[in-house]
Scaffold this motif. Structure first.
Motif, mmCIF file in Angstrom:
data_model
loop_
_atom_site.group_PDB
_atom_site.id
_atom_site.type_symbol
_atom_site.label_atom_id
_atom_site.label_comp_id
_atom_site.label_asym_id
_atom_site.label_seq_id
_atom_site.Cartn_x
_atom_site.Cartn_y
_atom_site.Cartn_z
ATOM 1 N N ALA A 159 1.742 7.913 4.172
ATOM 2 C CA ALA A 159 2.019 6.500 4.446
ATOM 3 C C ALA A 159 1.918 6.190 5.943
ATOM 4 C CB ALA A 159 3.395 6.124 3.913
ATOM 5 N N LEU A 160 1.486 7.165 6.720
ATOM 6 C CA LEU A 160 1.498 6.980 8.180
ATOM 7 C C LEU A 160 0.086 6.838 8.738
ATOM 8 C CD1 LEU A 160 4.069 9.807 8.883
ATOM 9 C CD2 LEU A 160 4.521 7.378 8.564
ATOM 10 N N ASP A 161 -0.029 6.229 9.910
ATOM 11 C CA ASP A 161 -1.342 6.122 10.534
ATOM 12 C C ASP A 161 -1.752 7.477 11.120
ATOM 13 O OD1 ASP A 161 -0.778 6.216 13.600
ATOM 14 O OD2 ASP A 161 0.748 4.904 12.735
ATOM 15 N N ALA A 162 -3.037 7.612 11.436
ATOM 16 C CA ALA A 162 -3.597 8.919 11.768
ATOM 17 C C ALA A 162 -2.915 9.590 12.959
ATOM 18 C CB ALA A 162 -5.091 8.774 12.038
ATOM 19 N N GLN A 163 -2.608 8.816 14.001
ATOM 20 C CA GLN A 163 -1.995 9.422 15.187
ATOM 21 C C GLN A 163 -0.581 9.920 14.876
ATOM 22 O OE1 GLN A 163 -3.368 6.234 15.411
ATOM 23 N NE2 GLN A 163 -5.323 7.081 16.087
ATOM 24 N N THR A 164 0.181 9.055 14.203
ATOM 25 C CA THR A 164 1.544 9.438 13.844
ATOM 26 C C THR A 164 1.528 10.677 12.958
ATOM 27 O OG1 THR A 164 1.994 7.088 13.797
ATOM 28 C CG2 THR A 164 3.698 8.531 12.955
ATOM 29 N N ARG A 165 0.526 10.712 12.072
ATOM 30 C CA ARG A 165 0.416 11.834 11.155
ATOM 31 C C ARG A 165 0.213 13.132 11.941
ATOM 32 N NH1 ARG A 165 -4.297 10.765 7.160
ATOM 33 N NH2 ARG A 165 -3.334 8.717 7.248
ATOM 34 N N ASP A 166 -0.668 13.097 12.945
ATOM 35 C CA ASP A 166 -0.904 14.299 13.757
ATOM 36 C C ASP A 166 0.369 14.740 14.456
ATOM 37 O OD1 ASP A 166 -3.460 14.423 12.981
ATOM 38 O OD2 ASP A 166 -4.330 13.573 14.814
ATOM 39 N N LEU A 167 1.094 13.758 15.020
ATOM 40 C CA LEU A 167 2.318 14.097 15.741
ATOM 41 C C LEU A 167 3.340 14.728 14.813
ATOM 42 C CD1 LEU A 167 2.720 10.953 18.009
ATOM 43 C CD2 LEU A 167 2.049 13.261 18.680
ATOM 44 N N LEU A 168 3.497 14.119 13.642
ATOM 45 C CA LEU A 168 4.502 14.620 12.711
ATOM 46 C C LEU A 168 4.088 15.979 12.155
ATOM 47 C CD1 LEU A 168 7.050 13.058 12.254
ATOM 48 C CD2 LEU A 168 6.206 12.371 10.027
ATOM 49 N N MET A 169 2.785 16.165 11.981
ATOM 50 C CA MET A 169 2.293 17.467 11.528
ATOM 51 C C MET A 169 2.672 18.535 12.554
ATOM 52 S SD MET A 169 0.873 19.575 9.580
ATOM 53 C CE MET A 169 0.222 18.703 8.178
ATOM 54 N N GLU A 170 2.524 18.211 13.835
ATOM 55 C CA GLU A 170 2.929 19.176 14.866
ATOM 56 C C GLU A 170 4.429 19.459 14.779
ATOM 57 O OE1 GLU A 170 1.207 21.374 16.522
ATOM 58 O OE2 GLU A 170 -0.279 20.319 15.289
ATOM 59 N N ASP A 171 5.224 18.384 14.510
ATOM 60 C CA ASP A 171 6.667 18.579 14.335
ATOM 61 C C ASP A 171 6.950 19.543 13.189
ATOM 62 O OD1 ASP A 171 7.122 16.853 16.362
ATOM 63 O OD2 ASP A 171 7.895 15.204 15.129
ATOM 64 N N LEU A 172 6.213 19.365 12.086
ATOM 65 C CA LEU A 172 6.436 20.240 10.929
ATOM 66 C C LEU A 172 6.070 21.681 11.271
ATOM 67 C CD1 LEU A 172 5.185 18.150 7.851
ATOM 68 C CD2 LEU A 172 7.528 18.736 8.480
ATOM 69 N N VAL A 173 4.953 21.842 12.005
ATOM 70 C CA VAL A 173 4.533 23.191 12.395
ATOM 71 C C VAL A 173 5.628 23.841 13.255
ATOM 72 C CG1 VAL A 173 2.902 24.473 13.826
ATOM 73 C CG2 VAL A 173 2.068 22.770 12.192
ATOM 74 N N GLN A 174 6.108 23.086 14.252
ATOM 75 C CA GLN A 174 7.163 23.621 15.117
ATOM 76 C C GLN A 174 8.410 23.974 14.310
ATOM 77 O OE1 GLN A 174 6.692 24.567 18.129
ATOM 78 N NE2 GLN A 174 4.601 23.765 18.009
ATOM 79 N N LEU A 175 8.731 23.082 13.372
ATOM 80 C CA LEU A 175 9.901 23.311 12.526
ATOM 81 C C LEU A 175 9.739 24.613 11.738
ATOM 82 C CD1 LEU A 175 12.520 21.793 11.730
ATOM 83 C CD2 LEU A 175 11.297 20.998 9.700
ATOM 84 N N TRP A 176 8.528 24.796 11.199
ATOM 85 C CA TRP A 176 8.333 26.010 10.406
ATOM 86 C C TRP A 176 8.415 27.248 11.302
ATOM 87 C CZ3 TRP A 176 5.204 30.285 10.179
ATOM 88 C CH2 TRP A 176 5.404 31.103 9.050
ATOM 89 N N LEU A 177 7.847 27.147 12.501
ATOM 90 C CA LEU A 177 7.878 28.306 13.396
ATOM 91 C C LEU A 177 9.316 28.677 13.734
ATOM 92 C CD1 LEU A 177 4.880 27.462 15.736
ATOM 93 C CD2 LEU A 177 4.983 29.182 13.919
ATOM 94 N N ARG A 178 10.186 27.652 13.853
ATOM 95 C CA ARG A 178 11.580 27.927 14.180
ATOM 96 C C ARG A 178 12.374 28.398 12.971
ATOM 97 N NH1 ARG A 178 14.102 22.900 15.770
ATOM 98 N NH2 ARG A 178 12.034 22.032 15.681
ATOM 99 N N GLU A 179 12.161 27.752 11.828
ATOM 100 C CA GLU A 179 13.087 27.953 10.721
ATOM 101 C C GLU A 179 12.487 28.697 9.535
ATOM 102 O OE1 GLU A 179 15.623 24.710 10.192
ATOM 103 O OE2 GLU A 179 15.481 24.219 12.323
ATOM 104 N N ARG A 180 11.165 28.868 9.533
ATOM 105 C CA ARG A 180 10.492 29.606 8.459
ATOM 106 C C ARG A 180 10.916 29.115 7.090
ATOM 107 N NH1 ARG A 180 6.680 33.197 11.119
ATOM 108 N NH2 ARG A 180 7.239 32.555 13.203
ATOM 109 N N PHE A 181 10.877 27.792 6.929
ATOM 110 C CA PHE A 181 11.290 27.262 5.624
ATOM 111 C C PHE A 181 10.240 27.541 4.557
ATOM 112 C CE2 PHE A 181 9.252 23.762 7.981
ATOM 113 C CZ PHE A 181 8.267 23.374 7.097
#
Ligand SMILES: Nc1ncnc2c1ncn2[C@@H]1O[C@H](COP(=O)(O)OP(=O)(O)OP(=O)(O)O)[C@@H](O)[C@H]1O
Ligand SMILES: [Mg+2]
Lengths: 255, 269
Positions: A159-181
C-alpha cells in the motif's frame, strides 16, 4: 519457533482455493510466498495464523513458543489495520491490555517498541496524521510489542509508494539482522522476495499448490540490487510467475 | 492555431473551480434572525400584522418575562426536562445494548430485526392512550412513550453502525488475542460511535416531539401543557413564547450533541 504446514486444503463453497499445501518454516527463517492474484496466499496466511480453519491438513507448532512471547503468531496487514480512534501509543498498548502485565511494564514495552521503530516523537499522534509508511511502522511496533515467535506478513509494503517501500524494506532488513525473527512473507513483488527471503515459495494459480521453492544462499546483509545471482533468481521467478499469471488470465476469460 | 503570428497568442484557461465548500459565516445567521425580528416588530407596531394573529416580539418577550419571574418557567421546563432526559437516556442505553446484541448474535438478529422493522414505523404518539391505560396518567406513561420512541431508531442506528465497522479491524483484534469483550468495547463500539451519535441527534428531536405531544394531550405541567393552556385561553403571546422555548430547547440539545461529537470523535479531526 518452527512451524509445519501439512497438507492444507481449503474450499470456499465449490471453489477450491488451496490444494494440499505443505511447507516447513524454521526458526529465524524468512519464507516468501509469491503467486498470481487470487491464488490463495492471504487465505494460507490466515490459516497459518489460526484466523481460519482449513478443510484438510493442519498447522503445527513444532516446539513450544518462547516463554516470553505474548502472541506467538503475529500478523502485519497490508492495510495496517490501525484503530483510527487510538493514538500511536494507544494502538500499541491495545494489544497488551488483555495480557497479564502491569501498567508500568506495559508503558515500558510501548516506549521501547516505539523507540525501536523511531516513532517516539509521534506517540500522541492520531493515525490520520501519519503517512502510509509511518502507519506501517506503527503496525510493526504493535507487532513487536507482543514479542512474536513468527511474523505473518500479508503484502505489508504494497500500500506504500516506491520510495517509502524501499525505506521500510531496509528497516525490515535491519530488524531481521538484529532480531533474527521468523516470518512468512506474502508479496507480489519479486524484488522484495529476493531481497528478504531465505526461501521463496511460488504458488500456482488457483487452486493454489506449491509449484516450486527457490532457496537463496546469499546472506541477507550482502544482497545488493546489482548482484547477478539475485537477478538471475528474480528472472527465474518471473518466468514461472508469468506462466501462472497468463494461465490465470485465460481461465478468467473463458469464464 | 498560431499559424499567423510571430508571437503565439494564448487565452487564459477560464476558472471553473471554487464553491461547494462549507465556510462558517456565523454573523449572517445572527443577522438574519435580527432582521426578521425587526420586520416582525415593525409589522406588529404598524398594525400590518394583527395582534390576534401574531403578537409583537416585545409582547412575546413580556409573556416570557412573566413566565420567568413567576417561577412557572422552571416548573414547566423541569417537568418536561425530567421526562425527556429519563425517557431518552433509558431508550438510548437499551437501544444501544439491543442494537449491539442484534449486530453480534445471529439468532438475536433473526428474531428481533423483523420485530424492530415492524414497530419502528408506527407513530409512537398513537400508543399514548395504550400507555395511559397500562401505566396510568402520571409520569410513567410519558417516560415510557419517549423510551419507546427513542429505542427503535437507536437500535437501528447501532446495529447499522456495528455492521459497518471494518471487519479487518476485528480480524486484527482476533489475531492479537484480544478478548471478545475487548473487541466489542475497543473496536466495535468506537467504530459504531459516529452512527450512534447521528442516531442520538435524531432521537433527541423525536423525544422533544413526543413529550410535547404527550403533554398537549394529558398533563398538568410541562411546556406542552403550558402551550395547550395558552391556546385554550387565546393567550397567543404565551403560546408563541412556549413555542420559542421549544425551539431553544431543541437548539440546546443539538448543541450539546455537537459538543459530545467533537469530544468522542476527535480522532476524525
Ligand atoms: N471469505 C471468503 N469467501 C469466499 N471466497 C473467498 C473468501 N476469501 C477469499 N476467497 C476467494 O479465495 C480466493 C483466494 O483468495 P486470497 O485472498 O487468499 O488470494 P490472494 O492470493 O491473497 O490474492 P491477492 O494476491 O489478490 O491478495 C479468491 O478467489 C477469493 O475470491
Ligand atoms: Mg491477498
Amino acid at each position: 519457533m518452527d512451524l509445519s504446514l501439512r497438507n492444507l486444503t481449503k474450499h470456499y463453497g465449490d471453489l477450491l482455493v488451496l490444494d494440499d499445501i505443505s511447507l516447513e518454516l524454521s526458526s529465524g527463517e524468512i519464507v516468501c510466498l509469491v503467486g498470481p492474484s487470487g491464488c490463495g496466499k492471504s487465505t494460507l496466511l490466515r490459516i497459518t495464523g489460526g484466523l481460519e480453519r482449513p478443510d484438510g491438513g493442519q498447522v503445527l507448532q513444532m516446539s513450544p513458543p518462547p516463554a516470553n512471547s505474548l502472541n506467538p503468531l503475529t500478523f502485519i496487514f497490508q492495510d495496517f489495520a490501525l484503530l483510527p480512534w487510538r493514538t500511536v501509543e494507544g494502538n500499541v498498548s491495545l494489544v497488551l491490555e488483555d495480557r497479564p502485565i502491569g501498567e508500568k511494564e506495559r508503558a515500558e514495552i510501548v516506549a521501547d517498541v516505539l523507540s525501536r521503530t523511531k516513532l517516539s516523537d509521534f506517540a500522541g499522534a492520531w493515525p490520520r496524521q501519519l503517512s502510509g509508511g509511518m502507519r506501517q511502522r506503527v503496525a510493526i511496533a504493535r507487532a513487536l510489542a507482543v514479542r512474536p515467535a513468527v511474523f505473518l506478513m500479508d503484502e505489508p509494503l504494497s500500500a506504500l509508494d516506491a520510495q517509502t517501500r524501499d525505506l521500510l524494506m531496509e528497516d525490515l532488513v535491519q530488524l531481521w539482522l538484529r532480531e533474527r525473527f521468523t516470518a512468512l512473507y506474502v508479496t507480489h513483488n519479486l524484488a522484495e522476495a529476493v531481497r528478504l527471503g531465505h526461501r521463496i515459495a511460488i504458488l500456482s494459480r488457483r487452486p493454489g499448490r506449491i509449484r516450486d521453492i527457490v532457496t537463496i544462499e546469499t546472506p541477507i546483509d550482502e544482497r545488493r540490487h546489482d548482484n547477478p545471482g539475485l537477478i538471475a533468481v528474480q528472472e527465474r521467478l518471473w518466468d514461472m510467475m508469468r506462466e501462472e499469471a497468463e494461465a490465470a488470465e485465460r481461465e478468467l476469460a473463458d469464464g | 492555431m498560431a499559424d499567423n503570428g510571430t508571437e503565439r497568442q494564448g487565452t487564459p484557461v477560464p476558472f471553473r473551480g471554487g464553491g461547494y465548500r462549507y465556510r462558517p459565516m456565523r454573523l449572517i445567521g445572527a443577522a438574519t434572525f435580527a432582521i426578521l425580528l425587526a420586520i416582525w416588530e415593525v409589522g406588529s407596531r404598524t398594525g400590518f400584522i394583527s395582534s390576534l394573529v401574531l403578537p409583537a416580539p416585545s409582547e412575546v418577550a413580556s409573556a416570557f418575562g412573566y413566565l420567568w419571574t413567576s417561577g412557572q418557567l422552571w416548573e414547566h421546563l423541569s417537568a418536561s426536562l425530567g421526562r425527556l432526559v429519563s425517557g431518552w437516556v433509558l431508550g438510548t442505553v437499551l437501544g444501544v445494548a439491543v442494537g449491539f446484541a442484534i449486530a453480534l448474535f445471529a439468532p438475536v438478529r433473526a428474531s428481533l430485526s423483523p420485530l424492530v422493522a415492524a414497530i419502528f414505523p408506527v407513530p409512537k404518539i398513537a400508543l399514548l392512550p395504550l400507555f395511559i391505560i397500562w401505566f396510568g396518567i402520571g409520569e410513567a406513561s410519558k417516560v415510557g412513550l419517549i423510551l419507546f420512541g427513542t429505542f427503535f431508531p437507536t437500535v437501528i442506528a447501532t446495529y447499522g453502525g456495528v455492521d459497518n465497522v471494518d471487519r479487518g479491524l476485528v480480524r486484527m483484534g482476533q489475531s492479537f488475542g484480544l478478548t471478545r469483550l475487548s473487541i466489542a468495547r475497543k473496536i466495535l463500539l468506537p467504530g459504531a460511535m459516529p452512527a450512534i451519535l447521528s442516531g442520538m441527534r435524531i432521537t433527541a428531536a423525536i423525544a422533544i416531539i413526543l413529550i410535547v405531544a404527550a403533554e398537549l394531550i394529558a398533563a398538568q405541567r410541562g411546556i406542552g401543557a403550558y402551550i395547550q393552556m395558552a391556546g385554550s385561553l387565546f393567550a397567543i403571546d404565551q403560546l408563541v413564547a412556549g413555542v420559542l422555548i421549544l425551539s431553544a430547547l431543541g437548539l440546546t440539545v443539538s448543541a450539546m450533541i455537537t459538543l459530545l461529537e467533537r469530544w468522542l470523535l476527535r480522532w476524525r479531526g
